[in-house]
Design an enzyme around this catalytic site. Structure first.
Site, PDB file in Angstrom:
ATOM      1  CD  GLU A 146      -6.906   1.508   1.497  1.00 35.21           C
ATOM      2  OE1 GLU A 146      -7.686   0.572   2.018  1.00 35.21           O
ATOM      3  OE2 GLU A 146      -7.212   2.602   1.189  1.00 35.21           O
ATOM      4  CG  ASP A 199      -5.736   1.551   7.140  1.00 33.62           C
ATOM      5  OD1 ASP A 199      -5.775   2.990   7.020  1.00 33.62           O
ATOM      6  OD2 ASP A 199      -6.307   1.098   6.105  1.00 33.62           O
TER       7      ASP A 199
END
Length: 362
Positions: free
Chosen positions: A201, A253
């Site tokens: 990511e 997240d």
């Protein structure tokens, strides 16, 4: 020669036609407004999933909360640990490994995809599969799927070691704990739970379209061609697009610091966000979560499109991005380590997510 030209023209025509059809099919996958029906949990189940499980989450954190830049030995160990936590009696595990170019040369990335088993299976009093009941209750419809996700790599910094406690060791640990805690509900459900641990990511240098979201970009394209096979009443195979079976894609997240606030970023998943907010209210009323001045889930919409692993999936499935806004002040600093974490917050969010998912599965 004349016939050869005709043959070439016909071949090109059919090639273009097939591509047009494929494009149409892909456009039809675009997300619609979410209309998921949740069931109200019995008070006993709410209480069960509101019990403290912080010790288990901390156990996972000890293995994940290390420097884990993609394609390094530590990163590989973390991936192996995540896989080891899922009992293959309950879960199918897929490793999506691939290579991609980065500012530091070619790197190997591995997405970890964990999917629940047992759809349509019926169980006897001892918890074993009842073969007769199972065969009598087979469905020709592909099972609906809820996707939960987080990334497990950490960002590279030349100046300091970055552990990424909130980014995203805590979300990964919470997802592992959630999956294990809900196994009794999962094996009885007619729906599937998929948990994706994304790799790559983080950008290696500066965030860009090519230096970021390596794993989610790769997997989103890969799943375009994935088919779910079921059988009709005459035992003939029925093929469905995987994306058409996904009811929602949820990404976690930057979780773990005290007093986070979450907002709605996507109107199409407003009902899911409000469900989380309602669950928070109920658990707070029953004092199953810690008292606080402000709610975690703020029922406000803000027009923000934060770049994260949900972006490659936006055109295919309804997405819900659970990320604090504003970001924690430790974001992308060396202070994003164990010392910044608040146990009460992690425990509260874990309880909310467990009640949310279990009310989806039953």
């Amino acid at each position: 020669m004349k016939y050869l030209k005709i043959l070439i023209i016909v071949t090109i025509f059919f090639f273009l036609l097939i591509n047009v059809i494929n494009c149409i099919d892909r456009k039809e996958i675009k997300q619609q407004e979410v209309k998921i029906k949740f069931k109200n949990l019995k008070s006993t189940l709410i209480k069960k999933y509101s019990e403290s499980n912080m010790e288990e989450i901390e156990k996972h954190l000890k293995h994940i909360l290390v420097e884990r830049v993609a394609d390094t030995p530590n990163h590989k160990k973390v991936g192996e640990y995540i896989v080891s936590q899922f009992d293959q009696l309950y879960w199918d595990i897929e490793l999506d490994s691939f290579k991609d170019n980065t500012p530091f040369g070619e790197k190997t990335f591995t997405n970890i995809i964990v999917t629940s088993k047992f759809v349509n299976d019926k169980f006897d009093e001892d918890g074993d599969i009842d073969t007769k009941e199972t065969n009598d209750n087979l469905s020709t419809e592909p099972p609906k799927t809820l996707v939960l996700s987080a990334h497990y790599d950490s960002k590279y910094f030349k100046e300091f070691k970055f552990f990424g406690a909130t980014d995203s060791a805590v979300p990964c640990s919470m997802l592992i704990d959630l999956a294990i805690s809900l196994q009794s509900e999962i094996k009885k459900s007619k729906k599937k739970l998929m948990i994706i641990f994304f790799d790559g990511e983080e950008a290696f240098k500066e965030w860009s379209d090519t230096d970021s979201l390596y794993g989610s970009r790769h997997l989103a394209n890969l799943l375009l061609d994935k088919k779910v096979i079921t059988k009709d009443n005459e035992d003939l195979p029925i093929s469905s697009s995987f994306y058409n079976t996904v009811e929602a894609f949820i990404l976690l997240d930057l979780l773990g610091t005290p007093n986070p606030r979450f907002y709605m970023f996507n109107k199409k998943t407003e009902s899911l966000f409000k469900k989380l907010s309602d669950i928070e209210d109920k658990l707070s009323l029953k004092r199953f979560i810690s008292p606080k001045a402000n709610k975690y889930f703020q029922n406000h919409f803000i027009g923000s499109n934060i770049q994260d692993d949900h972006i490659p999936f936006l055109n295919y499935v309804p997405t819900l991005h659970i990320i604090p806004y504003p970001f924690p002040n430790v974001w992308h600093t060396e202070k994003d380590d164990e010392s910044c974490l608040d146990k009460n917050t992690i425990e509260d969010l874990s309880k909310i997510f467990k009640v949310f998912v279990s009310s989806y599965l039953i």
